[in-house]
Design an enzyme around this catalytic site. Structure first.
Site, PDB file in Angstrom:
ATOM      1  N   THR A 351       0.849  -1.178   0.000  1.00 21.99           N
ATOM      2  CA  THR A 351       0.000   0.000   0.000  1.00 21.99           C
ATOM      3  C   THR A 351       0.889   1.234   0.000  1.00 21.99           C
ATOM      4  O   THR A 351       1.835   1.331   0.805  1.00 21.99           O
ATOM      5  CB  THR A 351      -0.947   0.016   1.211  1.00 21.99           C
ATOM      6  OG1 THR A 351      -1.624   1.270   1.270  1.00 21.99           O
ATOM      7  CG2 THR A 351      -0.210  -0.227   2.513  1.00 21.99           C
ATOM      8  N   ARG A 352       0.622   2.150  -0.902  1.00 21.35           N
ATOM      9  CA  ARG A 352       1.457   3.352  -1.011  1.00 21.35           C
ATOM     10  C   ARG A 352       1.063   4.420  -0.008  1.00 21.35           C
ATOM     11  O   ARG A 352       1.755   5.421   0.120  1.00 21.35           O
ATOM     12  CB  ARG A 352       1.377   3.891  -2.438  1.00 21.35           C
ATOM     13  CG  ARG A 352       1.941   2.945  -3.476  1.00 21.35           C
ATOM     14  CD  ARG A 352       1.993   3.551  -4.856  1.00 21.35           C
ATOM     15  NE  ARG A 352       2.567   2.612  -5.818  1.00 21.35           N
ATOM     16  CZ  ARG A 352       1.861   1.775  -6.554  1.00 21.35           C
ATOM     17  NH1 ARG A 352       0.541   1.778  -6.447  1.00 21.35           N
ATOM     18  NH2 ARG A 352       2.443   0.950  -7.412  1.00 21.35           N
TER      19      ARG A 352
END
Length: 468
Positions: A351-352
């Protein structure tokens, strides 16, 4: 609706095939414009010129109830395509064009929403910081997702991609978050099964189901993704509340657009997909955002789904959507068949947004668990070739197996945040280390039966001691 009738806004049908038509004779037109053929409505999706530099309009036809043929006159509206939305859309089943199939409300048209409206600008957005609790402990602890994020669900067929989205919808019960579920190209029996699961768990009152079954044409499957996207955007902008959008799945959406594009006799590209397929999906997912408080503070979170073949994440559509989204949850078929459900591959999932959209208590408890699970895979490989293992290696293997067993979760049973924190804290207790791995699930089932107010007040160590 005003119809402009003149020679500049009319043409004829040049070709016709499966609801996809090519029009000729227009001096000007624009993408998203409506037109009429007898009593059938259509939508312009493509503009190009032929060898004689004549404007050729590629369009889609809806509600083909009347027979048409090549050479029939077409009259264009000087209007963009719109759908009718309102509060009655919540808890209803709609078709690809936004028409109601089943609703428990009185149909009261309140708003008209332009399908080709502009996405929220960069200035009107803000950073994602609010957590979206999916109710899946392995996701909320290891790969946290925030409201306004675009998280891709990627994996092979029958690995639990839809189950993760449905569990996330079920976990929003009694919360201020409206959900839109769009099954694109799915079997009608599967869609009914999902709808009944929502009804049984009393979760259909905050979910809008927009149906585009596999029995429908590629035209309806293609337009359904945009209709559902604008429906969730409508909740975000007009109601100023968070919304959740699940697109199941975009690989079938791309196949539908490829069929439309080839029927328009446009040049194909890689894997016969058109060159603008990246723009098609980016235009669909760019509306997911977290708005600033000046613009209402609403948000739209997207869960697009991509089906892979033999775990190949380097396919054309998969890599395109990965570059558009803010992270992906990769579901491994090997983990799923080995009994790890949900079979989320921690090494390939990312997840960024990171821990910016995670509760502070969850950050403390789950900080090192992702590293331990990644080390477990290496230790398992190492233990197969080692004759004797050290004490530290045996301890890490046992701890990793217990942690992996605690992260297992059945479908349709989301876990609330206090229970998740209690389960994660049990992994650090000495009492859990002495339990056999086969008895972990029995302990968890007993722990779930304890009222939440007890878990909040009484420490997890004392609760687990009493249960054992």
């Amino acid at each position: 609706m005003v119809i402009i009738k003149n020679s500049f806004r009319s043409g004829v049908i040049l070709s016709l095939s499966s609801g996809v038509v090519a029009l000729q004779g227009f001096l000007f037109a624009w993408v998203g414009e409506l037109f009429r053929v007898t009593f059938n409505l259509g939508l312009v999706v493509n503009l190009y010129r032929d060898r004689c530099l004549n404007i050729i309009v590629g369009a889609l036809l809806f509600n083909l109830e009347f027979t048409i043929s090549i050479g029939i006159r077409v009259e264009a509206y000087c209007l963009l395509a719109t759908i009718i939305l309102g509060s009655m859309s919540i808890g209803s089943i709609l078709d690809s064009l936004g028409n109601f199939i089943l609703t428990s409300h009185r149909i009261d048209a309140q708003y008209r929403w332009i399908i080709e409206s502009a996405a929220p600008s960069i200035i009107s957005r803000m950073s994602v910081f609010e957590p979206l609790e999916t109710g899946i402990i392995s996701v909320d602890s290891l790969i946290p997702i925030g409201r306004g994020q675009r998280e891709l669900l990627v994996g092979d067929k029958q690995t639990g991609k839809t189950s993760i989205g449905i569990d996330s919808i079920l976990n929003q019960k009694y919360g201020l978050l409206l959900c839109v579920y769009i099954p694109i190209g799915q079997k009608a029996s599967s869609i009914i099964e999902v709808f009944l699961s929502l009804v049984i768990r009393d979760a259909s009152f905050y979910v809008s189901l927009l149906v585009a079954a596999a029995s429908l044409s590629a035209v309806y499957q293609f337009i359904s993704g945009y209709t559902g996207s604008f429906l969730s955007e409508f909740f975000m902008l007009s109601f100023e509340i968070p919304s959740f959008l699940m697109l199941d799945d975009l690989s079938k959406h791309a196949v539908a657009y490829r069929e439309i594009y080839l029927l328009l006799r446009c040049p194909p590209g890689r894997e016969a997909y058109p060159g603008e397929i990246f723009f098609v999906h980016s235009r669909l997912l760019e509306r997911s955002s977290k708005l600033s408080t000046i613009f209402g503070g609403g948000s739209c979170t997207s869960f697009p789904v991509i089906e892979t073949l033999a775990g190949d994440v380097s396919a054309y559509i998969t890599t395109n959507v990965i570059s558009i989204t803010d992270g992906q949850l990769f579901l491994s078929l090997e983990l799923f068949l080995s009994g790890v459900k949900p079979g989320i591959d921690v090494g390939l999932s990312v997840t960024r947004v990171g821990s910016a959209a995670q509760w502070n208590g969850m950050k403390i408890l789950s900080g090192l668990y992702k590293l331990e699970l990644a080390q477990l895979v290496e230790l398992q490989t190492f233990s197969q070739f080692a004759a004797e293992l050290g004490i530290e290696t045996i301890y890490r293997l046992a701890r990793g197996y217990i942690l992996l067993e605690m992260l297992k979760q059945c479908n349709g049973s989301p876990i609330k945040l206090p229970q998740q924190l209690g389960i994660l804290s049990l992994c650090n207790q000495d009492i859990v280390r002495t339990i056999n791995v086969d008895h972990v699930q029995a302990l968890l089932q007993s722990y779930y039966s304890v009222p939440q107010w007890v878990i909040i007040i009484v420490p997890s160590r004392i609760v687990s001691t009493v249960l054992i």
